[in-house]
Each structure stands twice: as C-alpha cells, then as structure tokens.
Design a protein around this motif. Structure first.
Motif, PDB file in Angstrom:
ATOM      1  N   SER A 275      -6.978  -1.306  -0.437  1.00 45.52           N
ATOM      2  CA  SER A 275      -7.957  -2.080  -1.110  1.00 45.52           C
ATOM      3  C   SER A 275      -7.265  -2.940  -2.213  1.00 45.52           C
ATOM      4  O   SER A 275      -7.584  -4.091  -2.167  1.00 45.52           O
ATOM      5  N   ARG A 276      -6.375  -2.231  -3.080  1.00 46.03           N
ATOM      6  CA  ARG A 276      -5.608  -3.170  -4.191  1.00 46.03           C
ATOM      7  C   ARG A 276      -4.789  -4.078  -3.304  1.00 46.03           C
ATOM      8  O   ARG A 276      -4.937  -5.317  -3.841  1.00 46.03           O
TER       9      ARG A 276
ATOM     10  N   PRO B 115      -7.959   9.085   0.554  1.00 42.69           N
ATOM     11  CA  PRO B 115      -8.374   8.349  -0.631  1.00 42.69           C
ATOM     12  C   PRO B 115      -7.316   7.715  -1.074  1.00 42.69           C
ATOM     13  O   PRO B 115      -7.617   6.158  -1.510  1.00 42.69           O
ATOM     14  N   GLU B 116      -6.107   8.087  -1.471  1.00 42.50           N
ATOM     15  CA  GLU B 116      -4.936   7.305  -2.065  1.00 42.50           C
ATOM     16  C   GLU B 116      -4.465   6.192  -1.401  1.00 42.50           C
ATOM     17  O   GLU B 116      -4.444   5.212  -1.711  1.00 42.50           O
TER      18      GLU B 116
ATOM     19  N   ALA C 211       0.665  -1.212  -0.275  1.00 38.93           N
ATOM     20  CA  ALA C 211      -0.068  -0.150  -0.128  1.00 38.93           C
ATOM     21  C   ALA C 211       0.813   1.374   0.064  1.00 38.93           C
ATOM     22  O   ALA C 211       0.568   2.247  -0.620  1.00 38.93           O
TER      23      ALA C 211
ATOM     24  N   SER D 105       0.603   3.905  -3.156  1.00 38.66           N
ATOM     25  CA  SER D 105       0.069   5.233  -2.898  1.00 38.66           C
ATOM     26  C   SER D 105       1.277   6.333  -2.790  1.00 38.66           C
ATOM     27  O   SER D 105       1.029   7.289  -2.600  1.00 38.66           O
TER      28      SER D 105
ATOM     29  N   ARG E  91      -6.333   4.565   1.120  1.00 37.94           N
ATOM     30  CA  ARG E  91      -7.514   3.604   1.099  1.00 37.94           C
ATOM     31  C   ARG E  91      -7.516   2.763  -0.133  1.00 37.94           C
ATOM     32  O   ARG E  91      -7.780   1.623  -0.145  1.00 37.94           O
ATOM     33  N   THR E  92      -7.411   3.500  -1.108  1.00 30.41           N
ATOM     34  CA  THR E  92      -7.436   2.885  -2.468  1.00 30.41           C
ATOM     35  C   THR E  92      -6.177   1.825  -2.702  1.00 30.41           C
ATOM     36  O   THR E  92      -6.512   0.814  -3.019  1.00 30.41           O
ATOM     37  N   ALA E  93      -5.281   2.104  -2.188  1.00 33.22           N
ATOM     38  CA  ALA E  93      -3.868   1.359  -2.264  1.00 33.22           C
ATOM     39  C   ALA E  93      -3.895  -0.007  -1.291  1.00 33.22           C
ATOM     40  O   ALA E  93      -3.667  -0.845  -1.588  1.00 33.22           O
TER      41      ALA E  93
END
Length: 238
Positions: free
Chosen positions: A229-230, A222-223, A194, A198, A225-227
């Motif tokens: 999740s990935r 957000p960045e 992550a 990010s 959180r997205t990382a």
C-alpha cells in the motif's frame, strides 16, 4: 550436427546446443544456451565426432548466456582434447554473466584456454618456480584462488535463486500492471520497494501478490500488505 545437455534450472526447457562446421583442417563450434550440468559430456560427444584431420578447434562462446561451476568442467574437456589430439583450441567471445564467472575464477576472459605468457603469472597450483621450488607467496596465491572460487559459488547460487524466482515475479508484475494500470518497470519498483519496506524477500512478496489474486486466494501477510500500500501510494504521488 549438434549436441545437447540437460537443463537443471527451472523455467529453462531448451537444452544447450552445440552447432558447428568444419572447413579444411579447422572446426568452428558455436554453443548456445547455458553451461550447466551435462555440458561437458555434450561437448566431449561433439568433439569425438570431429574429423581426424582437424588441426584447430575454435569455439564462439557469444551464444552462452549463463554458466555455473560446470562451465569449468567444459573448459577442462577442451584442454584435454587439445592435449590428446595435439591441436590448437580456443574459446573466445565470452560476455555477460559467463565472462564474470571467468573473472571470479581468475581466468583470461578473452580466451581462458590461452597459455600464460612466460613469467606473466603463477602456474596452476602455485607460484612461478624460482630455484627449483615455489615462491613463499604460493600459499597466498592458493588462498586467493580459494576466495575466488567461494565468490564464484556465491554468485552462481544467487543467479540460480534469481532464475527460480523469475516466473512468480513476472506473474506478480503482470497482476500489478492489470490491477493498478502501471507499467512493467513501475510494477518491478513497487515489488522491490515493498520487499524493502517489509524486510521480506522479493520472491516472497511476489508469491503473496500472486496468491492473493487467485479466485480463493489468501491476502498477503499484514506487513507485506502495508508495504505494498505504501509503495503504491508513493507511485501515485509521483
């Protein structure tokens, strides 16, 4: 008897302890902990309490697991003791990070107090003498020594940051393990991935995970959180 030095690093409440014993004219000292600010004073105090008849002092350094530039002051106290008391002093069994610091400082990792072999290398502060003056290469030796010191300082600073970050990273790993049922190693890889995805420092990712898990905590940016999740999705797909 023991001597102790204060710990300036976060998360390290135990002071440096110098155990030892004296057999006839030989003293064995065993430091345990970290060579940081205050370690030279603790050593000087311990050496001052040695019996007058001690003709040799050996230090077993295997219990020292971290060292910053204060460790060089620690070694200078030993050299000074050897000169003033006219005794033999050794410091052996270095390992791990302290051994790496000795390498960066250009010291003998087997025993940094060992006198250099005749003709075996440059003298402190310059090259071997030839014809009453230093070699022309002495400036290159000095530059190399400066570069070694710079690398030493950089590595110590990186280690300090890693130690300071460890508590929050460990908390974040625990949260991921409890929330997603992953192992400690898997949680570490998720945080690291992550961080890379990010372009955020690992400590900041861990702090965001920890803050988000609090009762009224804020979710990660957000960045991040997205990382996360990935990274979690990749783990699930394996």
């Amino acid at each position: 008897m023991t001597s102790a030095a204060s710990w300036p690093l976060p998360g390290r409440p135990t002071p440096l302890v110098i155990d030892g014993r004296t057999d006839a004219d030989r003293a064995l000292l065993v430091p345990r902990g970290e060579l940081v600010r205050g370690c030279a004073d603790a050593l000087a105090e311990r050496l001052a309490r040695l019996p007058a008849g001690v003709a040799r002092v050996d230090l077993d350094m295997s219990g020292v697991h971290f060292m910053d530039s204060a460790g060089l002051d620690f070694l200078e106290v030993l050299r000074d003791h050897a000169r003033r008391r006219q005794v033999r002093v050794t410091a052996t069994r270095w390992n791990g990070q302290p051994r790496r610091i000795l390498e960066l400082a250009g010291l003998d990792t087997a025993d940094p107090l060992r006198p250099p072999e005749p003709g075996g290398g440059p003298r402190p502060g310059g090259g071997p003498e030839r014809g009453g003056g230093p070699e022309p290469a002495s400036s290159a030796v000095a530059l190399e020594r400066q570069e070694r010191l710079r690398l030493l300082q950089e590595e110590v600073e990186q280690l300090r940051q890693a130690i300071a970050s460890r508590p929050v990273i460990d908390q974040a790993r625990g949260i991921l393990m409890a929330t997603h049922g992953c192992s400690s190693d898997e949680a570490w890889h998720i945080l690291r991935e992550a961080s890379q995805l990010s372009n955020t420092k690992l400590r900041e990712v861990a702090a965001a995970v920890t803050a988000g898990a609090a009762a009224e905590g804020t979710p990660p940016p957000p960045e991040v959180r997205t990382a996360l999740s990935r990274a979690l999705a990749r783990r699930a797909a394996r």
